[in-house]
Scaffold this motif. Structure first.
Motif, PDB file in Angstrom:
ATOM      1  N   GLY A  19      51.807  39.178  39.856  1.00 16.81           N
ATOM      2  CA  GLY A  19      52.950  39.129  40.764  1.00 16.81           C
ATOM      3  C   GLY A  19      53.264  37.724  41.244  1.00 16.81           C
ATOM      4  N   TYR A  20      52.230  36.966  41.596  1.00 18.28           N
ATOM      5  CA  TYR A  20      52.448  35.601  42.078  1.00 18.28           C
ATOM      6  C   TYR A  20      52.936  34.687  40.947  1.00 18.28           C
ATOM      7  N   THR A  21      52.412  34.898  39.731  1.00 18.44           N
ATOM      8  CA  THR A  21      52.875  34.084  38.598  1.00 18.44           C
ATOM      9  C   THR A  21      54.350  34.346  38.321  1.00 18.44           C
ATOM     10  N   ASN A  22      54.743  35.598  38.419  1.00 22.64           N
ATOM     11  CA  ASN A  22      56.157  35.941  38.249  1.00 22.64           C
ATOM     12  C   ASN A  22      57.012  35.255  39.319  1.00 22.64           C
ATOM     13  N   LYS A  23      56.478  35.168  40.527  1.00 18.48           N
ATOM     14  CA  LYS A  23      57.189  34.500  41.620  1.00 18.48           C
ATOM     15  C   LYS A  23      57.358  33.002  41.334  1.00 18.48           C
ATOM     16  N   VAL A  24      56.307  32.379  40.782  1.00 19.94           N
ATOM     17  CA  VAL A  24      56.391  30.962  40.405  1.00 19.94           C
ATOM     18  C   VAL A  24      57.443  30.771  39.316  1.00 19.94           C
ATOM     19  N   TYR A  25      57.426  31.663  38.323  1.00 20.54           N
ATOM     20  CA  TYR A  25      58.374  31.554  37.215  1.00 20.54           C
ATOM     21  C   TYR A  25      59.819  31.625  37.694  1.00 20.54           C
ATOM     22  N   LYS A  26      60.055  32.365  38.742  1.00 21.04           N
ATOM     23  CA  LYS A  26      61.423  32.526  39.251  1.00 21.04           C
ATOM     24  C   LYS A  26      61.933  31.289  40.002  1.00 21.04           C
ATOM     25  N   LEU A  27      61.061  30.320  40.272  1.00 22.01           N
ATOM     26  CA  LEU A  27      61.512  29.094  40.923  1.00 22.01           C
ATOM     27  C   LEU A  27      62.499  28.365  40.021  1.00 22.01           C
ATOM     28  N   GLU A  28      63.482  27.732  40.611  1.00 14.78           N
ATOM     29  CA  GLU A  28      64.632  27.196  39.886  1.00 14.78           C
ATOM     30  C   GLU A  28      64.256  26.188  38.812  1.00 14.78           C
ATOM     31  N   GLN A  29      63.312  25.303  39.094  1.00 17.71           N
ATOM     32  CA  GLN A  29      62.993  24.230  38.147  1.00 17.71           C
ATOM     33  C   GLN A  29      61.771  24.527  37.274  1.00 17.71           C
ATOM     34  N   VAL A  30      61.344  25.774  37.247  1.00 17.57           N
ATOM     35  CA  VAL A  30      60.207  26.176  36.419  1.00 17.57           C
ATOM     36  C   VAL A  30      60.724  26.931  35.193  1.00 17.57           C
ATOM     37  N   SER A  31      60.384  26.409  34.013  1.00 18.33           N
ATOM     38  CA  SER A  31      60.821  27.075  32.787  1.00 18.33           C
ATOM     39  C   SER A  31      59.748  28.011  32.230  1.00 18.33           C
ATOM     40  N   GLU A  32      58.461  27.738  32.521  1.00 15.98           N
ATOM     41  CA  GLU A  32      57.372  28.605  32.089  1.00 15.98           C
ATOM     42  C   GLU A  32      56.269  28.569  33.138  1.00 15.98           C
ATOM     43  N   ALA A  33      55.577  29.700  33.292  1.00 16.66           N
ATOM     44  CA  ALA A  33      54.417  29.771  34.186  1.00 16.66           C
ATOM     45  C   ALA A  33      53.425  30.768  33.603  1.00 16.66           C
ATOM     46  N   GLN A  34      52.178  30.347  33.481  1.00 15.36           N
ATOM     47  CA  GLN A  34      51.149  31.216  32.920  1.00 15.36           C
ATOM     48  C   GLN A  34      49.807  30.847  33.522  1.00 15.36           C
ATOM     49  N   TYR A  35      49.014  31.865  33.834  1.00 15.31           N
ATOM     50  CA  TYR A  35      47.679  31.575  34.356  1.00 15.31           C
ATOM     51  C   TYR A  35      46.627  31.908  33.301  1.00 15.31           C
ATOM     52  N   GLU A  36      45.507  31.218  33.397  1.00 12.85           N
ATOM     53  CA  GLU A  36      44.384  31.416  32.493  1.00 12.85           C
ATOM     54  C   GLU A  36      43.137  31.682  33.326  1.00 12.85           C
ATOM     55  N   VAL A  37      42.327  32.638  32.906  1.00  6.38           N
ATOM     56  CA  VAL A  37      41.107  33.011  33.620  1.00  6.38           C
ATOM     57  C   VAL A  37      39.916  32.798  32.695  1.00  6.38           C
ATOM     58  N   LEU A  38      38.970  31.963  33.127  1.00  9.81           N
ATOM     59  CA  LEU A  38      37.773  31.691  32.332  1.00  9.81           C
ATOM     60  C   LEU A  38      36.560  31.586  33.251  1.00  9.81           C
ATOM     61  N   PRO A  39      35.382  31.992  32.769  1.00  8.70           N
ATOM     62  CA  PRO A  39      34.177  31.857  33.594  1.00  8.70           C
ATOM     63  C   PRO A  39      33.794  30.402  33.776  1.00  8.70           C
TER      64      PRO A  39
END
Length: 570
Positions: free
Chosen positions: A76-96
């Motif tokens: 949900g938060y990543t989708n919120k970041v993506y919706k920002l006007e000057q953001v063309s892509e947003a993706q999170y990565e999870v690693l140990p």
């Protein structure tokens, strides 16, 4: 027949291929977050505008170190970041993290020019976004699918004395023991999760979800040779989360949730395993279930200060359900990178769990009160140097005289700039035992400790014999990544009792002529194949000590185990 169908399905899924590079966050639901890293690509030429955008991204992504992974909120938060006007892509990565816990990296691609974005997307409106079913500027509806299968083998389980060590155990029915035995187990889960905006101005969201797990085992495992399959809901929860950012840069967040959900505190020293596996549920070693029967949790955070109030009813096996209820609060202060201090106090108003004594008197967990103080130092990724963790805890009971203690000290060094980025650590842990010559009950109650072999499962084999009570432990561990996708974790440990009286532990070891439990040497190999696939294997060799040997009439043999499993998740 049901088990055969499940096994065929799991083997069929092995043929699926993919090309993503990150590990699915579904593998790490409920894990502790060690670091949150932001990566900005195509930065703005205006440094002030870039700084303002970075702050805006961080406000839209209120994820902090020393909290836990919740996949729905990450999405949900990543989708919120993506919706920002000057953001063309947003993706999170999870690693140990090689220092323990999980690293979350949010990668944001910036565009100088604002680009039009779809107001709606998702599989339900014909887009190829599965597992996302629907998302727009205010809401997200998504699915979760995960599965795992394991092959496990033992030689001389229970030190080849299963007759003594499982005598009277209600779970035991033709268990593994002397010689080689093996079994297969697996699970499949699916769920539906959603989050929607209640107030854009106040950044308030409603979220919830539920999942169902089907698990199965076949072969001769540690307690039984009965093939079985079991299905039930795992998590099923509802919550509200909100965040407020102030012009001064301060941030306030709150999160209220209730239902079937997972919970842990700190490094899992006290509370980690909030659900049980095995017996009629199968999948004893894969541990697919983590959600408590009920968790009511209220969390507030102001900058680096966190306060949590909770009521917890763990999901225990029906055959040994103690009806334990835990209430408490937890407070933490720190940025998660340099220094972190925490304090927890809890009580047990209800439980039928029993404590046994040499005199024959039977006491109980109900009325238990616990106080826990902890301190951690940490290192951000790619930063070498010293790190330290330590905790101490004290238990008493309002119904009788009880004083028990536990604690640990861990020190290590990260060689983050060296080839393989190894991290080496030494840990000493202490869990008090009961002295029969005093009127005070002193045996440590481990409550819901556990997790995995790098947390508080002390020994892949040994933990099945002695579970974090009446014990001293010296442990060495290394985390090495010789290749980007492969991590090696060798361990060596030596365990011995605090008191010869061990009543309350395994009945066959109720009295230890000598205090030595034994030694274990093991190695784990982790292969992060792709975003969807994870492979994991280990070998463990456990040598019984003099105390165990003499308690079992010097008829023991070393215990060897080997395991390989995979997990797949969308």
């Amino acid at each position: 027949m049901k088990i055969n169908k499940i096994v065929i399905l799991l083997l069929f899924m092995l043929t699926v291929q993919n090309v993503f590079a990150q590990v699915s966050s579904a593998f790490y639901e409920g894990e502790r977050i060690t670091n949150v890293i932001y990566v900005f690509k195509n930065k703005l030429t205006d440094s002030i505008a870039q700084k303002n955008l970075e702050q805006e991204v961080k406000r839209a992504f209120p994820i902090f170190p020393q909290t836990t992974v919740r996949n729905l909120l990450l999405d949900g938060y990543t989708n919120k970041v993506y919706k920002l006007e000057q953001v063309s892509e947003a993706q999170y990565e999870v690693l140990p993290s090689q220092l323990g816990g999980i690293n979350i990296t949010l990668t944001v691609v910036i565009s100088e020019k604002a680009k039009g974005k779809k107001e709606k997307s998702g599989a339900l409106i014909g887009e190829k976004d599965f597992p996302i079913l629907y998302q727009d500027n205010k809401s997200l509806l998504t699915t979760k699918f995960a599965m795992a299968q394991m092959l496990y083998s033992n030689n001389n389980s229970w030190y080849a004395r299963e007759d003594a060590m499982l005598n009277g155990n209600p779970l035991a029915q033709n268990p593994a023991g002397e010689g080689y035995t093996g079994w297969i187990e697996g699970w499949v889960s699916g769920g539906l999760y959603g989050i929607t905006t209640l107030s854009t101005k106040r950044s308030v969201y409603l979220y919830g979800g539920a999942s169902y797990i089907m698990s199965a085992s076949a072969g001769r495992e540690l307690f039984t040779d009965e093939s079985r399959a079991y299905g039930a809901f795992d998590d099923a929860f509802l919550g509200f989360v909100g965040t407020t950012s102030y012009p001064s840069g301060n941030r306030f967040t709150y999160n209220l949730s209730m239902g079937r959900q997972q919970f842990s505190v700190g490094k899992g020293f006290i509370i980690r395993n909030t659900a049980a596996n095995g017996d009629n549920r199968g999948a004893l070693q894969l541990n697919p279930r983590w959600a408590a029967d009920y968790l009511g949790l209220a969390s507030i955070r102001y900058n680096n200060f966190l306060l949590q109030v909770f009521q917890l009813d763990p999901d225990e096996l029906d055959i040994v359900d103690s009806k334990t209820v835990i209430r408490g609060f937890n407070a933490e202060l720190g940025d998660g990178y340099s220094n972190q201090i925490g304090f927890m106090m809890l009580g047990v108003p209800q439980s039928s769990f029993k404590y046994y004594t040499p005199s024959g008197e039977v006491l109980g967990r109900e009325g238990l009160q616990l106080f826990n103080l902890r301190y951690y130092t940490n290192k951000p990724p790619d930063v070498p140097g010293l790190f330290y963790k330590g905790e101490i805890a004290y238990e008493r009971n309002s119904n009788f005289d009880m004083k028990s203690f536990a604690g640990y000290s861990e020190i290590g060094w990260s060689f983050a700039k060296s080839k393989g980025a190894p991290a080496l650590r030494y840990r000493y842990a202490f869990f008090s035992g009961d002295d029969p010559d005093t009127e005070t009950y002193e045996r440590w109650d481990p409550l819901l400790t556990g997790g995995n072999g790098e947390e508080w499962v002390i020994g892949a084999n040994h933990f099945k014999v002695v579970q974090n009570s009446n014990m001293n432990v010296h442990q060495l561990q290394a985390n090495i990544r010789p290749w980007q996708r492969i991590e090696l974790v060798p361990q060596a440990m030596y365990m011995y009792a605090v008191a010869n009286n061990n009543i309350g532990g395994n009945p066959a070891l109720g009295y230890l002529p000598k205090k030595e439990y034994g030694s274990e040497f093991n190695i784990t190999v982790k292969y992060f194949r792709s975003r969807h696939w994870y492979w994991h294997g280990h070998l463990a060799y456990t040598i019984p000590g003099l105390g165990v040997k003499e308690a079992l009439s010097n008829t023991t043999k070393p215990w060897f185990s080997a395991m390989l499993f995979f997990r797949y998740a969308l």
